[in-house]
Design a protein around this motif. Structure first.
Motif, short mmCIF file in Angstrom:
data_model
loop_
_atom_site.label_atom_id
_atom_site.label_comp_id
_atom_site.label_asym_id
_atom_site.label_seq_id
_atom_site.Cartn_x
_atom_site.Cartn_y
_atom_site.Cartn_z
N PHE A 218 2.28 -8.54 6.15
CA PHE A 218 2.43 -9.34 7.36
C PHE A 218 1.16 -9.51 8.16
CE2 PHE A 218 6.51 -10.64 6.93
CZ PHE A 218 7.44 -9.63 6.82
N SER A 219 0.07 -8.90 7.72
CA SER A 219 -1.20 -9.21 8.36
C SER A 219 -1.69 -10.52 7.73
CB SER A 219 -2.21 -8.10 8.12
OG SER A 219 -2.66 -8.17 6.77
N LEU A 220 -2.79 -11.03 8.20
CA LEU A 220 -3.36 -12.23 7.61
C LEU A 220 -4.50 -11.89 6.65
CD1 LEU A 220 -3.29 -14.68 10.64
CD2 LEU A 220 -1.61 -14.36 8.82
N ARG A 221 -4.55 -10.64 6.21
CA ARG A 221 -5.58 -10.23 5.26
C ARG A 221 -5.26 -10.74 3.86
NH1 ARG A 221 -4.54 -4.12 7.05
NH2 ARG A 221 -2.48 -4.92 6.50
N LEU A 222 -6.23 -10.74 3.02
CA LEU A 222 -6.07 -10.92 1.59
C LEU A 222 -6.55 -9.60 1.01
CD1 LEU A 222 -5.24 -13.20 -0.36
CD2 LEU A 222 -7.67 -13.67 -0.68
N THR A 223 -5.62 -8.74 0.65
CA THR A 223 -5.99 -7.36 0.39
C THR A 223 -5.52 -6.85 -0.95
OG1 THR A 223 -5.69 -5.09 1.17
CG2 THR A 223 -3.94 -6.65 1.70
N PRO A 224 -6.33 -6.06 -1.65
CA PRO A 224 -5.93 -5.43 -2.90
C PRO A 224 -5.34 -4.03 -2.71
CG PRO A 224 -8.26 -5.14 -2.61
CD PRO A 224 -7.77 -5.91 -1.41
N ASN A 225 -5.26 -3.60 -1.46
CA ASN A 225 -4.83 -2.23 -1.16
C ASN A 225 -3.30 -2.18 -1.05
OD1 ASN A 225 -4.30 0.29 -0.15
ND2 ASN A 225 -5.98 0.26 1.30
N ARG A 226 -2.67 -1.44 -1.91
CA ARG A 226 -1.21 -1.42 -1.92
C ARG A 226 -0.62 -0.89 -0.62
NH1 ARG A 226 0.36 3.53 -6.03
NH2 ARG A 226 -1.01 5.09 -5.16
N TYR A 227 -1.38 -0.07 0.07
CA TYR A 227 -0.89 0.53 1.32
C TYR A 227 -0.88 -0.47 2.47
CZ TYR A 227 -1.37 4.76 -1.41
OH TYR A 227 -1.26 5.70 -2.41
N ASP A 228 -1.47 -1.62 2.28
CA ASP A 228 -1.46 -2.66 3.31
C ASP A 228 -0.19 -3.51 3.25
OD1 ASP A 228 -5.02 -3.33 3.00
OD2 ASP A 228 -3.93 -1.94 4.32
N TYR A 229 0.61 -3.34 2.21
CA TYR A 229 1.79 -4.18 2.04
C TYR A 229 3.02 -3.53 2.66
CZ TYR A 229 -1.02 -7.19 -0.84
OH TYR A 229 -2.00 -8.06 -1.27
N ASP A 230 3.86 -4.38 3.26
CA ASP A 230 4.95 -3.89 4.08
C ASP A 230 6.29 -3.82 3.35
OD1 ASP A 230 3.12 -5.90 6.07
OD2 ASP A 230 3.53 -3.87 6.80
N TYR A 231 6.52 -4.72 2.43
CA TYR A 231 7.78 -4.76 1.68
C TYR A 231 7.49 -4.98 0.20
CZ TYR A 231 10.31 -5.07 6.07
OH TYR A 231 10.82 -4.81 7.32
N TRP A 232 8.36 -4.41 -0.62
CA TRP A 232 8.20 -4.48 -2.07
C TRP A 232 9.50 -4.90 -2.74
CZ3 TRP A 232 3.60 -3.23 -4.61
CH2 TRP A 232 2.59 -2.72 -3.80
N GLY A 233 9.37 -5.59 -3.86
CA GLY A 233 10.51 -5.88 -4.69
C GLY A 233 10.80 -4.72 -5.62
N GLN A 234 11.85 -4.89 -6.42
CA GLN A 234 12.28 -3.82 -7.34
C GLN A 234 11.52 -3.83 -8.65
OE1 GLN A 234 14.58 -1.32 -6.58
NE2 GLN A 234 14.15 -2.20 -4.58
N GLY A 235 10.84 -4.90 -8.94
CA GLY A 235 10.02 -4.97 -10.15
C GLY A 235 10.71 -5.65 -11.31
N THR A 236 9.90 -6.18 -12.21
CA THR A 236 10.40 -6.79 -13.43
C THR A 236 9.52 -6.33 -14.59
OG1 THR A 236 11.02 -8.89 -14.49
CG2 THR A 236 9.03 -8.92 -13.14
N GLN A 237 10.15 -5.97 -15.69
CA GLN A 237 9.42 -5.41 -16.82
C GLN A 237 8.78 -6.51 -17.66
OE1 GLN A 237 9.06 -2.00 -17.92
NE2 GLN A 237 7.59 -2.96 -19.31
N VAL A 238 7.51 -6.31 -17.96
CA VAL A 238 6.79 -7.18 -18.89
C VAL A 238 6.31 -6.31 -20.05
CG1 VAL A 238 4.73 -8.59 -19.25
CG2 VAL A 238 6.07 -8.83 -17.14
N THR A 239 6.67 -6.69 -21.25
CA THR A 239 6.27 -5.94 -22.44
C THR A 239 5.55 -6.90 -23.39
OG1 THR A 239 8.17 -4.46 -22.23
CG2 THR A 239 7.02 -4.50 -24.36
N VAL A 240 4.34 -6.53 -23.76
CA VAL A 240 3.54 -7.35 -24.67
C VAL A 240 3.38 -6.60 -25.97
CG1 VAL A 240 1.40 -8.63 -24.99
CG2 VAL A 240 2.32 -8.30 -22.68
N SER A 241 3.87 -7.17 -27.05
CA SER A 241 3.79 -6.52 -28.35
C SER A 241 2.53 -6.97 -29.09
CB SER A 241 5.02 -6.84 -29.18
OG SER A 241 5.09 -8.23 -29.43
N SER A 242 2.02 -6.07 -29.93
CA SER A 242 0.79 -6.38 -30.67
C SER A 242 1.10 -7.04 -32.00
CB SER A 242 -0.01 -5.11 -30.90
OG SER A 242 0.78 -4.16 -31.57
#
Length: 124
Positions: free
Chosen positions: A100-124
């Motif tokens: 919710f800040s106006l930063r463009l940040t790579p720091n995970r601790y700057d983020y306020d809300y998170w989703g539950q995630g989605t699995q990505v699997t790449v096979s060789s």
């Protein structure tokens, strides 16, 4: 309260592509940054990329530069992650987050809300 729902994950062969989506809903201010992170088993959560509230500025982690592209549909509160030239090392759970800040940040601790995630699997 903000809800984030990721979708689009799955199994893909190396060299293939996937497009992830993150839909945001709930009560929140109109201007916010969004980011993508990923976490592989036994590893720290890693910054993938972020996009600012206008959608005009982006930031990427070194490991995905040139292969992944972030975009957003501001009117529909949705962010996308286009992943090309996928590699087995890209296998992880991918999370979207809101800052919710106006930063463009790579720091995970700057983020306020998170989703539950989605699995990505790449096979060789």
């Amino acid at each position: 309260q903000v809800q984030l729902v990721e979708s689009g994950g799955g199994l893909v062969q190396a060299g293939g592509s996937l497009r992830l989506s993150c839909a945001a809903s709930g009560r929140f201010i109109s201007s916010y940054g969004m980011g993508w992170f990923r976490q592989a088993p036994g590893k720290e959560r890693e910054f993938v990329g972020a996009i600012n509230w206008t959608g005009r500025s982006t930031l990427y982690g070194d490991s995905v530069k040139g292969r992944f592209t972030i975009s957003r549909d501001i009117a529909n509160n949705t962010m996308y992650l286009q992943m090309n030239s996928l590699k087995p090392v890209d296998t992880a759970v991918y999370y979207c987050a809101v800052d919710f800040s106006l930063r463009l940040t790579p720091n995970r601790y700057d983020y306020d809300y998170w989703g539950q995630g989605t699995q990505v699997t790449v096979s060789s």
